[in-house]
Design a protein around this motif. Structure first.
Motif, PDB file in Angstrom:
ATOM      1  N   GLN A  39      19.545 -10.877 -11.180  1.00 28.80           N
ATOM      2  CA  GLN A  39      19.868  -9.503 -10.793  1.00 28.80           C
ATOM      3  C   GLN A  39      19.408  -9.230  -9.368  1.00 28.80           C
ATOM      4  N   VAL A  40      20.185  -8.417  -8.679  1.00 25.85           N
ATOM      5  CA  VAL A  40      19.872  -8.017  -7.311  1.00 25.85           C
ATOM      6  C   VAL A  40      19.865  -6.501  -7.262  1.00 25.85           C
ATOM      7  N   GLN A  41      18.857  -5.949  -6.632  1.00 28.88           N
ATOM      8  CA  GLN A  41      18.789  -4.503  -6.426  1.00 28.88           C
ATOM      9  C   GLN A  41      18.941  -4.223  -4.933  1.00 28.88           C
ATOM     10  N   LEU A  42      19.699  -3.177  -4.637  1.00 26.21           N
ATOM     11  CA  LEU A  42      19.970  -2.796  -3.254  1.00 26.21           C
ATOM     12  C   LEU A  42      19.607  -1.335  -3.056  1.00 26.21           C
ATOM     13  N   VAL A  43      18.856  -1.066  -2.000  1.00 28.34           N
ATOM     14  CA  VAL A  43      18.466   0.315  -1.693  1.00 28.34           C
ATOM     15  C   VAL A  43      18.875   0.626  -0.261  1.00 28.34           C
ATOM     16  N   GLU A  44      19.723   1.633  -0.121  1.00 34.43           N
ATOM     17  CA  GLU A  44      20.251   2.012   1.187  1.00 34.43           C
ATOM     18  C   GLU A  44      19.476   3.185   1.774  1.00 34.43           C
ATOM     19  N   SER A  45      19.536   3.288   3.088  1.00 31.88           N
ATOM     20  CA  SER A  45      18.982   4.449   3.777  1.00 31.88           C
ATOM     21  C   SER A  45      19.696   4.608   5.100  1.00 31.88           C
ATOM     22  N   GLY A  46      19.561   5.798   5.687  1.00 33.79           N
ATOM     23  CA  GLY A  46      20.051   5.998   7.044  1.00 33.79           C
ATOM     24  C   GLY A  46      21.306   6.828   7.194  1.00 33.79           C
ATOM     25  N   GLY A  47      21.897   7.278   6.122  1.00 36.17           N
ATOM     26  CA  GLY A  47      23.082   8.114   6.270  1.00 36.17           C
ATOM     27  C   GLY A  47      22.724   9.491   6.780  1.00 36.17           C
ATOM     28  N   GLY A  48      23.736  10.321   6.970  1.00 36.07           N
ATOM     29  CA  GLY A  48      23.484  11.679   7.419  1.00 36.07           C
ATOM     30  C   GLY A  48      24.659  12.228   8.186  1.00 36.07           C
ATOM     31  N   LEU A  49      24.359  13.222   8.997  1.00 33.91           N
ATOM     32  CA  LEU A  49      25.370  13.927   9.789  1.00 33.91           C
ATOM     33  C   LEU A  49      25.292  13.480  11.235  1.00 33.91           C
ATOM     34  N   ALA A  50      26.444  13.191  11.818  1.00 34.86           N
ATOM     35  CA  ALA A  50      26.512  12.832  13.224  1.00 34.86           C
ATOM     36  C   ALA A  50      27.694  13.547  13.854  1.00 34.86           C
ATOM     37  N   GLN A  51      27.601  13.789  15.142  1.00 34.14           N
ATOM     38  CA  GLN A  51      28.716  14.383  15.871  1.00 34.14           C
ATOM     39  C   GLN A  51      29.703  13.286  16.279  1.00 34.14           C
ATOM     40  N   PRO A  52      30.951  13.637  16.488  1.00 38.93           N
ATOM     41  CA  PRO A  52      31.899  12.641  17.016  1.00 38.93           C
ATOM     42  C   PRO A  52      31.367  12.033  18.310  1.00 38.93           C
ATOM     43  N   GLY A  53      31.472  10.714  18.375  1.00 39.80           N
ATOM     44  CA  GLY A  53      30.922  10.000  19.520  1.00 39.80           C
ATOM     45  C   GLY A  53      29.471   9.593  19.353  1.00 39.80           C
ATOM     46  N   GLY A  54      28.840  10.064  18.300  1.00 38.15           N
ATOM     47  CA  GLY A  54      27.437   9.761  18.074  1.00 38.15           C
ATOM     48  C   GLY A  54      27.233   8.440  17.345  1.00 38.15           C
ATOM     49  N   SER A  55      25.966   8.194  16.985  1.00 43.42           N
ATOM     50  CA  SER A  55      25.589   6.938  16.349  1.00 43.42           C
ATOM     51  C   SER A  55      24.714   7.188  15.130  1.00 43.42           C
ATOM     52  N   LEU A  56      24.792   6.258  14.199  1.00 44.54           N
ATOM     53  CA  LEU A  56      23.908   6.199  13.046  1.00 44.54           C
ATOM     54  C   LEU A  56      23.655   4.736  12.720  1.00 44.54           C
ATOM     55  N   ARG A  57      22.520   4.464  12.083  1.00 45.07           N
ATOM     56  CA  ARG A  57      22.247   3.112  11.613  1.00 45.07           C
ATOM     57  C   ARG A  57      21.896   3.153  10.133  1.00 45.07           C
ATOM     58  N   LEU A  58      22.617   2.367   9.374  1.00 47.04           N
ATOM     59  CA  LEU A  58      22.352   2.240   7.951  1.00 47.04           C
ATOM     60  C   LEU A  58      21.531   0.984   7.695  1.00 47.04           C
ATOM     61  N   SER A  59      20.641   1.079   6.713  1.00 52.01           N
ATOM     62  CA  SER A  59      19.834  -0.068   6.303  1.00 52.01           C
ATOM     63  C   SER A  59      19.997  -0.289   4.809  1.00 52.01           C
ATOM     64  N   CYS A  60      19.885  -1.534   4.393  1.00 54.00           N
ATOM     65  CA  CYS A  60      19.976  -1.868   2.979  1.00 54.00           C
ATOM     66  C   CYS A  60      18.993  -2.996   2.691  1.00 54.00           C
ATOM     67  N   ALA A  61      18.023  -2.699   1.850  1.00 50.28           N
ATOM     68  CA  ALA A  61      17.017  -3.688   1.481  1.00 50.28           C
ATOM     69  C   ALA A  61      17.350  -4.281   0.122  1.00 50.28           C
ATOM     70  N   ALA A  62      17.354  -5.597   0.048  1.00 47.23           N
ATOM     71  CA  ALA A  62      17.654  -6.293  -1.197  1.00 47.23           C
ATOM     72  C   ALA A  62      16.370  -6.803  -1.836  1.00 47.23           C
ATOM     73  N   SER A  63      16.343  -6.776  -3.157  1.00 50.07           N
ATOM     74  CA  SER A  63      15.213  -7.341  -3.907  1.00 50.07           C
ATOM     75  C   SER A  63      15.750  -7.985  -5.178  1.00 50.07           C
ATOM     76  N   GLY A  64      14.888  -8.725  -5.860  1.00 47.93           N
ATOM     77  CA  GLY A  64      15.309  -9.422  -7.072  1.00 47.93           C
ATOM     78  C   GLY A  64      15.685 -10.859  -6.749  1.00 47.93           C
ATOM     79  N   SER A  65      16.803 -11.301  -7.272  1.00 47.82           N
ATOM     80  CA  SER A  65      17.247 -12.693  -7.107  1.00 47.82           C
ATOM     81  C   SER A  65      17.952 -12.891  -5.767  1.00 47.82           C
ATOM     82  N   ILE A  66      17.231 -12.629  -4.693  1.00 45.45           N
ATOM     83  CA  ILE A  66      17.850 -12.640  -3.365  1.00 45.45           C
ATOM     84  C   ILE A  66      18.248 -14.041  -2.924  1.00 45.45           C
ATOM     85  N   PHE A  67      17.642 -15.072  -3.498  1.00 43.96           N
ATOM     86  CA  PHE A  67      17.953 -16.436  -3.103  1.00 43.96           C
ATOM     87  C   PHE A  67      19.397 -16.802  -3.435  1.00 43.96           C
TER      88      PHE A  67
END
Length: 115
Positions: free
Chosen positions: A1-29
């Motif tokens: 099993q693999v678990q994934l946890v995301e972060s980093g979403g939100g509101l941005a203006q046109p032309g702006g930037s955002l960065r999303l992150s996703c951390a994996a745990s469990g059977s990552i191999f």
């Protein structure tokens, strides 16, 4: 099993930037590919970007040149740097990990691009 946890979403203006992150745990191999998908209201989930263990990357035509996927193996984390955001990028973004024969999904994070 693999678990994934995301972060980093939100509101941005046109032309702006955002960065999303996703951390994996469990059977990552067992993971051979990680990436990001998105689903806008009334539309099907679509691939945004993905990166294999071998370093190959793939992008949707709609985000090429604006989004960059990267992986930090030491932290079992995948990132999506989103620049030059457009209103049509508004969607729920899902982290994905492929471990044959199964796809694993994060819970999703909302990205809204609006002035």
């Amino acid at each position: 099993q693999v678990q994934l946890v995301e972060s980093g979403g939100g509101l941005a203006q046109p032309g702006g930037s955002l960065r999303l992150s996703c951390a994996a745990s469990g059977s990552i191999f067992s993971i051979t590919r990680m990436g990001w998908y998105r689903q806008a209201p009334g539309k099907q989930r679509e691939l945004v970007a993905a990166k294999t263990n071998g370093g190959s990357t793939m992008y949707s035509d709609s985000v090429k040149g604006r989004f960059t996927i990267s992986r930090e193996n030491a932290k079992n984390t995948v990132y999506l740097q989103m620049n030059s955001l457009k209103p049509e990028d508004t969607a729920v973004y899902y982290c994905n990990a492929y471990s044959r024969p199964k796809d694993y999904w994060g819970q999703g994070t909302q990205v809204t691009v609006s002035s």
